[in-house]
Design an enzyme around this catalytic site. Structure first.
Site, short mmCIF file in Angstrom:
data_model
loop_
_atom_site.label_atom_id
_atom_site.label_comp_id
_atom_site.label_asym_id
_atom_site.label_seq_id
_atom_site.Cartn_x
_atom_site.Cartn_y
_atom_site.Cartn_z
N GLU A 12 -4.04 7.18 -3.39
CA GLU A 12 -3.49 5.91 -2.93
C GLU A 12 -3.38 4.87 -4.04
OE1 GLU A 12 -6.13 4.65 0.32
OE2 GLU A 12 -7.08 3.27 -1.08
N TYR A 47 0.85 -1.18 0.00
CA TYR A 47 0.00 0.00 0.00
C TYR A 47 0.89 1.23 0.00
CZ TYR A 47 -2.79 3.81 1.91
OH TYR A 47 -3.37 5.02 2.10
#
Ligand code: GDP
Ligand code: MN
Length: 389
Positions: free
Chosen positions: A196, A108
């Site tokens: 993201e 991530y």
């Protein structure tokens, strides 16, 4: 997501376009709107491909909006099931056909504004591929945070440090750092809000690839972001509720829960949201009807929350200033009087100008009236939980 910023959310395919232009590795992909287009795109890209619904909701994978396919027959079937489906209340009319990534790990990386620190923050975690909010709750140390001084931008050493501290393998740490730094630069250049890549996939030959992409920008900055503004029309057409909010001229943000929230004034609505959370409920939305809320606006606000399938109960929190409590009460009675059966329980709390008159006017066969905000919120949370149970 921070409801205090009006966020315009790019679609995955748009965000990936931006990322790819900036040099972040993304899989080969094509947008498609019909099963024929999906199959044609898949043949061109080469199997296996992922067929991914282009709607701005998280967790598409779990909700059936993503399928991996190996051949034309499967591509056709996946396209038929995904195009036209209802994904968390949003109609899917396009999919991204994308070269499947053969991955060994999911990371991530993200960038957002840390309001507590008053600084942008870049984040890295080796626990990608799952809902990062859940990771943040269960195991906050699994997400490494590096604050950035916006005047200087992100130094390369900061990006490397974040990757190493997160425990990213040595072989790919440089690439992960480079992706993070590029993501920060994009965020900074484009008035980003939440950005993201989850997952940033790691392949067996130590490549990193952005398999998903979120890029939300500050809508109020669009006037100085002509490139992002070009995406605006396309992002609007998506969520029928956000369209409605535009028509009605409400400040509205869709959230994940089941308690519909209506209030006047951003601060008051935020407080209501926090209280719903405090009493164990989950807010379905942020809806600010603004000042001087006349009967028609009240009716429109109710129309918004009633037409949201996720809403199980509604709490109205109005503080009368220019907006008078009696007027709000009439608006509520009028709007609810039109239903043979009230679709979802509504709890009302009035305060401020003419609140007493308002309370008396409210028709208690239509709504539940509470004296305090705490009681009103608790009641709405209970109603929502009863429906859920
Ligand atoms: P989200 O569920 O809306 O966040 O959509 P993502 O694009 O993040 O996909 C969710 C999950 O689907 C990923 O974490 C992967 O496990 C899987 N997935 C998505 N794309 C691919 C792909 O190209 N190859 C493989 N093997 N899995 C994929
Ligand atoms: Mn994802």
């Amino acid at each position: 997501m921070d409801p205090r910023v009006n966020q315009m959310k790019l679609h995955e395919f748009q965000a990936k376009e931006l990322f790819a232009e900036a040099g972040i590795p993304t899989p080969d992909s094509q947008l498609a709107a019909t099963p024929e287009e999906v199959v044609a795109a898949a043949e061109e890209i080469g199997y296996p491909v992922a067929v991914k619904a282009q709607v701005q909701v998280g967790g598409r994978g779990k909700a059936g909006g993503i399928e991996l396919v190996e051949n034309a027959e499967e591509a056709q079937a996946a396209a038929e099931s995904i195009i036209g489906m209802d994904l968390k209340g949003i109609h899917v009319d396009r999919v991204l056909v994308e070269q499947a990534v053969d991955f060994v790990n999911e990371l991530y990386v993200g960038v957002t504004m840390d309001r507590g620190e008053g600084k942008p923050v870049a984040m890295v975690s080796t626990r990608g591929g799952v809902n990062i909010e859940e990771v943040a709750e269960e195991d906050p140390d699994a997400i490494v945070r590096e604050h950035v001084d916006p005047a200087f931008g992100m130094h390369p050493y900061q990006a490397r440090k974040a990757a190493f501290e997160a425990g990213v393998d040595r072989e790919i740490a440089t690439d992960v750092a480079s992706v993070l730094q590029t993501l920060y630069q994009l965020w900074d250049d484009n008035d980003g809000a939440d950005a993201e890549i989850n997952p940033l996939m790691v392949t067996s030959d130590d490549e990193v690839v952005a398999a998903d992409a979120v890029f939300n920008v500050d809508e109020d900055a669009l006037f100085r972001q002509p490139k992002i503004a070009e995406y605006e029309e396309d992002t609007k057409s998506d969520d029928p509720l956000e369209q409605k909010a535009d028509e009605y001229d409400f400040d509205y943000v869709r959230l994940d829960g089941n308690v519909g929230i209506i209030g006047n004034g951003a601060g008051l609505v935020m407080t209501t949201l926090d209280l719903v959370d405090h009493y164990g409920g989950t807010p379905a939305n942020f809806l600010d009807v603004g000042g001087g809320a006349k009967a028609e606006r009240i009716a429109n606000a109710l129309d918004m929350v009633f037409s949201d399938d996720n809403v199980d109960a509604v709490v109205f929190n109005i503080f009368g200033g220019i907006t008078r409590g009696d007027e709000v009460a009439r608006g509520i009675n009028e709007a609810l009087g039109q239903f043979d059966e009230i679709p979802k329980p509504v709890v009302v709390r009035l305060a401020g100008t003419n609140w007493e008159e308002g309370m008396e006017i409210l028709d208690e066969s239509l709504v539940t009236v509470e004296q305090t905000l705490e009681d009103a919120v608790q009641r709405s949370v209970e109603y929502a939980q009863e429906v859920e149970a």
